[in-house]
Design an enzyme around this catalytic site. Sequence first.
Site, PDB file in Angstrom:
ATOM      1  CD  GLU A  24       0.299   0.510   7.471  1.00 34.57           C
ATOM      2  OE1 GLU A  24       0.387   0.651   6.233  1.00 34.57           O
ATOM      3  OE2 GLU A  24       0.202  -0.596   8.033  1.00 34.57           O
TER       4      GLU A  24
ATOM      5  CG  ASN B 220      -0.190  -0.007   2.538  1.00 30.27           C
ATOM      6  OD1 ASN B 220       1.042   0.071   2.565  1.00 30.27           O
ATOM      7  ND2 ASN B 220      -0.913  -0.101   3.637  1.00 30.27           N
TER       8      ASN B 220
END
Length: 241
Positions: free
Chosen positions: A143, A136
Amino acid sequence: MKVIVKKDYENMSKEAANIIKKEIEKKPDIVLGLATGSTPIGMYEELIRLHKEEGLDFSKVTTFNLDEYVGIDKDHPNSYHYFMKDVFFDHINIDMDNTFIPDGKAEDPESYCKEYDKLIDEKGGVDVQILGIGENGHIAFNEPAEKLNVGTSIVKLTQSTIEANSRFFDSMDEVPKTAITMGIGSIMKAKKIILLANGKKKAKAIKELIKGDKITTYLPASMLLLHSDVTIIVDEEAYNG
Ligand code: GLP
């Protein structure tokens, strides 16, 4: 941003190890920023070979790791402490007192995070930072999110990362849901950054990154576009998809 495309994983790994070898030869007391995950294993293997067969000397090298799971013991087989010893440190002549990995069991995590960044600065900062990349687009455990942390922090892992990392654990329930990670700012302070990626699963993130026209907190690796010395080494699968 320099992009080097190699035929396969082995060649990607050797390219990265050779860059590090040259940097250590230039500066024997170099500070290396190290990553875990499957990606850098081949690079560590090649560095071990260079140590054993060509005398590459790690005795003055200092290392800082990017991240660690929260709540996991250092000797747990899935901890990044265990990984680093098993995959790399036990096979080279590094002084273990010069190796630093965030403590996932720090009593006062908030002040510990500040101390970790301070320690990196005190050691002169990271000369060469090795990075992998999440499917991702995460780097270390930063993140995709509306906001990214500047310094070392405690973070929640996304479902996609928990799923990707579950391959190392017996069950999903055992995968830690939080981690301690160097922040984007801690990473960006490194003088030189080398990001490695191999395999089709990384192709989407790599494509977006290499396009190089936008930065977004939803692709944390895109922050590297603001750094003046980044080399991306990818295999053909990660490059072509
Ligand atoms: C993990 C690590 C990252 C790593 C990434 C990719 O969650 N925290 O530092 O770069 O995910 O891992 P792998 O190399 O196994 O694909």
